[in-house]
Scaffold this active site. Structure first.
Site, PDB file in Angstrom:
ATOM      1  N   SER A  29       4.815  -9.293  -6.437  1.00  0.00           N
ATOM      2  CA  SER A  29       3.415  -8.831  -6.460  1.00  0.00           C
ATOM      3  C   SER A  29       2.853  -8.948  -5.054  1.00  0.00           C
ATOM      4  O   SER A  29       2.216  -9.933  -4.701  1.00  0.00           O
ATOM      5  CB  SER A  29       2.599  -9.650  -7.453  1.00  0.00           C
ATOM      6  OG  SER A  29       2.768 -11.034  -7.232  1.00  0.00           O
ATOM      7  N   CYS A  30       3.080  -7.933  -4.247  1.00  0.00           N
ATOM      8  CA  CYS A  30       2.952  -8.017  -2.790  1.00  0.00           C
ATOM      9  C   CYS A  30       1.700  -7.329  -2.263  1.00  0.00           C
ATOM     10  O   CYS A  30       0.881  -6.815  -3.008  1.00  0.00           O
ATOM     11  CB  CYS A  30       4.179  -7.385  -2.143  1.00  0.00           C
ATOM     12  SG  CYS A  30       5.734  -7.983  -2.833  1.00  0.00           S
TER      13      CYS A  30
END
Length: 476
Positions: A7-8
């Site tokens: 989850s960047c």
């Protein structure tokens, strides 16, 4: 199979938007707070027969080209769940970062669901980057693999070469598209499908052949209306306004404060493409990826007392960041030195971006190791230890941390400049590769030595800050 998604947060910068003509892409790889990463370089290879690739995660299997280019990568400490090489630069000067995890809405998934045995994040770098010689070629290769084998995830993928930056979005089980970032623009992305209106006749878009028909036949889109990827395929719900859009807002406030002044963290229509207020340095990309709403009431590590606001939104730099990278493709230099894989292990706001010249033939020893349980022979664990020590007393040690980061970065900038000057006197490929390797090792050593001193200083000063500290009677 058990899948781990990142989850960047990502950034892409066009060559006319940067101060030195670099094309820049970068991303924080956010997954788990205690999951080591390493840094490697894969040499070019030739096989008499096409090698087979089989994913340990999804079990997708297919033949690879016989010839592969050299490339840098940051694989995980174990391949039990797949490779997760995540980011790198190849010897043709192509940079790739994969992936920016996203969400496709339920209606889209109903018509083209994600597949169990397809191409997903864990293998994208491995099966694409060694085999492409331009950013456009990278988009098309990954797109063809997804059309053939399907994918198990909605994702954003970053590509760049010395001329262009491209952002690719995988929007359903078999459909994808990509948009070229304007030379004078930039984009920041945070776990959403973000591309807005698609111009199917523009060379600035690459679209899979069936995307428009798929959307029209399933009544996801009506001809004559804008073909907005964000609206047709993405999501727009309260969780987006807590988890995603505030990070985009934070990036716009950092890089385009004048034009983005009216934006708020919970806006649902923040622009995908932006123009910066000033020519951007590589440090601006690093600063963005290190953001946690500094100088706002939303900073969870800040000095402002409003506890209700300080944890309102998910920051860009978080404890779950495994590594952060900025891939800089610079003009007018020999390829071995021109392309720099800036790498910060662990939490970027509490780490150091170290320049790995992409033409190197080896990586420093402490970047090649790292496992569970933790061991301090690993660069990952060395930087994570510093994070833990700083987090225990952030108001006490933030200035010390920041001063170390600035001092080391100044030395690394000087090292890069000296390396550039030396490279201009060399022509032989072996000499340039040797220079790239030596300079990278020197950069890592400079950072290692300074950060070891920082850790020891924080440790020393922390000994008197424990819960059992009590003012001692001087007469005893």
């Amino acid at each position: 199979m058990e899948h781990f998604r990142s989850s960047c947060t990502s950034i892409l910068i066009g060559k006319a938007a940067s101060a030195d003509g670099s094309v820049i892409i970068g991303r924080n790889e956010d997954s788990r707070s205690s999951w080591p990463k390493t840094a490697v370089v894969h040499p070019a290879a030739h096989h008499d027969e096409a090698p087979m690739f089989k994913s340990k995660d999804t079990e997708v299997e297919f033949a690879l080209p016989k010839d592969s280019l050299q490339y840098t990568a940051t694989p995980e400490w174990t391949d039990k769940y797949g490779l997760f090489e995540e980011d790198g630069i190849n010897s043709a000067g192509v940079a790739m970062s994969a992936t920016e995890s996203a969400y496709a809405n339920a209606r889209v998934q109903g018509f083209d669901p994600f597949v169990e045995h397809g191409i997903i994040e864990e293998c994208m770098i491995t099966v694409v980057l060694p085999y492409v010689k331009s950013a456009r070629e990278g988009v098309r290769r990954l797109g063809q693999l997804i059309e053939t084998h399907g994918t198990g995830e909605a994702n954003g993928i970053l590509f760049a070469d010395h001329d262009e930056a491209w952002y690719m979005e995988v929007v359903s089980g078999h459909h994808w598209l990509a948009q070229r970032i304007p030379d004078d623009g930039y984009a920041v992305v945070a776990n959403q499908l973000s591309i807005e209106a698609v111009d199917f006749d523009s060379p600035d878009f690459i679209v899979d052949a069936g995307l428009r028909t798929f959307a029209e036949e399933n009544h996801l889109w009506r001809p004559g209306t804008p073909f907005s990827i964000r609206r047709i395929f993405g999501t727009d719900d309260p969780s987006d306004r807590i988890y995603n859009t505030p990070r985009v807002w934070d990036g716009h406030q950092l890089l385009s404060k004048q034009t983005a002044a009216a934006e708020t963290p919970i806006d649902s229509d923040l622009p995908f493409i932006m123009r910066p207020d000033r020519p951007l340095q590589v440090e601006d990309a690093m600063r963005f990826l290190s953001r946690h709403y500094q100088d706002t009431p939303y900073d969870p590590a800040g000095r402002m007392p409003d506890a209700k606001l300080s944890h309102s939104f998910r920051p860009i730099s978080v404890t779950a960041t495994q590594e952060s990278h900025v891939l800089q493709l610079r003009p007018n230099l020999p390829a071995a030195i021109a392309n720099i894989h800036w790498l910060a292990m662990g939490v970027p706001s509490q780490s150091q971006y170290v320049p790995f010249f992409a033409g190197l033939t080896d990586t420093p020893a402490n970047y090649k190791v790292g496992a569970l349980p933790a061991s301090l022979d690993s660069a990952y664990w060395q930087y994570k230890l510093t994070s833990v020590l700083v987090d225990a007393h952030p108001l006490r040690f933030d200035n010390l941390l920041g001063n170390t980061q600035d001092d080391v970065h100044a030395k690394l900038v000087a090292l890069v400049a000296a390396t550039d000057a030396k490279a201009r006197t060399l022509t032989a490929a072996d000499d340039l590769a040797q220079l790239a390797t030596k300079a990278t090792f020197s950069a890592a050593k400079t950072a290692d030595e300074a950060w070891n001193k920082l850790r020891m200083k924080i440790l020393e000063q922390s000994t008197a800050l424990g819960k059992l500290t009590f003012k001692m009677d001087p007469n005893l």
